[in-house]
Scaffold this motif. Structure first.
Motif, PDB file in Angstrom:
ATOM      1  N   VAL A 217     -82.969  66.944 -52.826  1.00 10.31           N
ATOM      2  CA  VAL A 217     -84.406  66.770 -52.571  1.00 10.31           C
ATOM      3  C   VAL A 217     -84.675  65.298 -52.243  1.00 10.31           C
ATOM      4  O   VAL A 217     -84.615  64.441 -53.127  1.00 10.31           O
ATOM      5  N   PRO A 218     -84.963  64.988 -50.974  1.00  9.24           N
ATOM      6  CA  PRO A 218     -85.219  63.595 -50.593  1.00  9.24           C
ATOM      7  C   PRO A 218     -86.355  62.984 -51.424  1.00  9.24           C
ATOM      8  O   PRO A 218     -87.349  63.646 -51.722  1.00  9.24           O
ATOM      9  N   ASN A 219     -86.171  61.760 -51.803  1.00 11.30           N
ATOM     10  CA  ASN A 219     -87.173  60.983 -52.548  1.00 11.30           C
ATOM     11  C   ASN A 219     -87.490  61.543 -53.940  1.00 11.30           C
ATOM     12  O   ASN A 219     -88.519  61.210 -54.514  1.00 11.30           O
ATOM     13  N   TYR A 220     -86.611  62.375 -54.493  1.00  8.39           N
ATOM     14  CA  TYR A 220     -86.908  62.947 -55.809  1.00  8.39           C
ATOM     15  C   TYR A 220     -86.898  61.884 -56.906  1.00  8.39           C
ATOM     16  O   TYR A 220     -87.564  62.054 -57.927  1.00  8.39           O
ATOM     17  N   GLN A 221     -86.219  60.790 -56.687  1.00  9.79           N
ATOM     18  CA  GLN A 221     -86.209  59.727 -57.699  1.00  9.79           C
ATOM     19  C   GLN A 221     -87.623  59.268 -58.019  1.00  9.79           C
ATOM     20  O   GLN A 221     -87.947  58.988 -59.178  1.00  9.79           O
ATOM     21  N   LYS A 222     -88.507  59.226 -57.019  1.00  7.34           N
ATOM     22  CA  LYS A 222     -89.906  58.826 -57.249  1.00  7.34           C
ATOM     23  C   LYS A 222     -90.611  59.812 -58.167  1.00  7.34           C
ATOM     24  O   LYS A 222     -91.365  59.411 -59.057  1.00  7.34           O
ATOM     25  N   VAL A 223     -90.374  61.102 -57.956  1.00  5.75           N
ATOM     26  CA  VAL A 223     -90.963  62.130 -58.829  1.00  5.75           C
ATOM     27  C   VAL A 223     -90.448  61.938 -60.251  1.00  5.75           C
ATOM     28  O   VAL A 223     -91.225  61.939 -61.211  1.00  5.75           O
ATOM     29  N   TRP A 224     -89.148  61.774 -60.377  1.00  7.56           N
ATOM     30  CA  TRP A 224     -88.541  61.609 -61.689  1.00  7.56           C
ATOM     31  C   TRP A 224     -89.114  60.381 -62.406  1.00  7.56           C
ATOM     32  O   TRP A 224     -89.440  60.451 -63.589  1.00  7.56           O
TER      33      TRP A 224
END
Length: 143
Positions: free
Chosen positions: A104-111
């Motif tokens: 999932v691209p950019n999931y680090q921001k969600v996390w």
């Protein structure tokens, strides 16, 4: 339909439109999901632990979904299922995080924003319709 075709279609998506209903009120949410080839009959997704959706999931765990192809996917490939059993998972987001970050691209921001607030759910598949895209053989997988 075989596992190779399913794996190919899943690489072209990381979101599903998850359809639920409670008290004759239909609802649909777009959620990110992860899938593991070693567990082909299960999709994982998360929800915020104090979300109203958790009440719906608990009271009516019979759901339907269709995947949302990535913008770069050619031919509109998708998977879809009805009468899927939704249940709370014993897995944690910490366990699933590496797969989310991989798919999932950019999931680090969600996390970083809400990671500790997320709880994991499983979608237990019995029948899954797999459409690899225009002009390709499509069909239903049975688990």
């Amino acid at each position: 339909m075989d596992l190779t075709t399913l794996q190919h279609v899943v690489t072209m998506t990381n979101k599903i439109a998850l359809s639920t209903a409670l008290d004759n009120q239909a609802d649909v949410k777009i959620v990110n999901f992860v899938w593991y080839p070693a567990q082909p009959a299960t999709l994982y997704f998360s929800s915020v632990k104090d979300s109203a959706a958790l009440t719906t999931y608990a009271q009516n765990p019979d759901v339907a979904f269709i995947s949302v192809p990535n913008d770069t996917a050619v031919g509109n490939p998708y998977i879809r299922a009805q009468h899927v059993k939704l249940e709370r998972s014993e897995k944690t987001m910490a366990e699933l995080l590496p797969r989310y970050l991989e798919t999932v691209p950019n999931y680090q921001k969600v996390w970083d924003l809400i990671g500790p607030k997320l709880v994991v759910f499983e979608l237990k598949l019995k029948d899954l319709y797999v459409d690899p895209g225009l002009g390709q053989n499509k069909g239903t997988m049975h688990f």
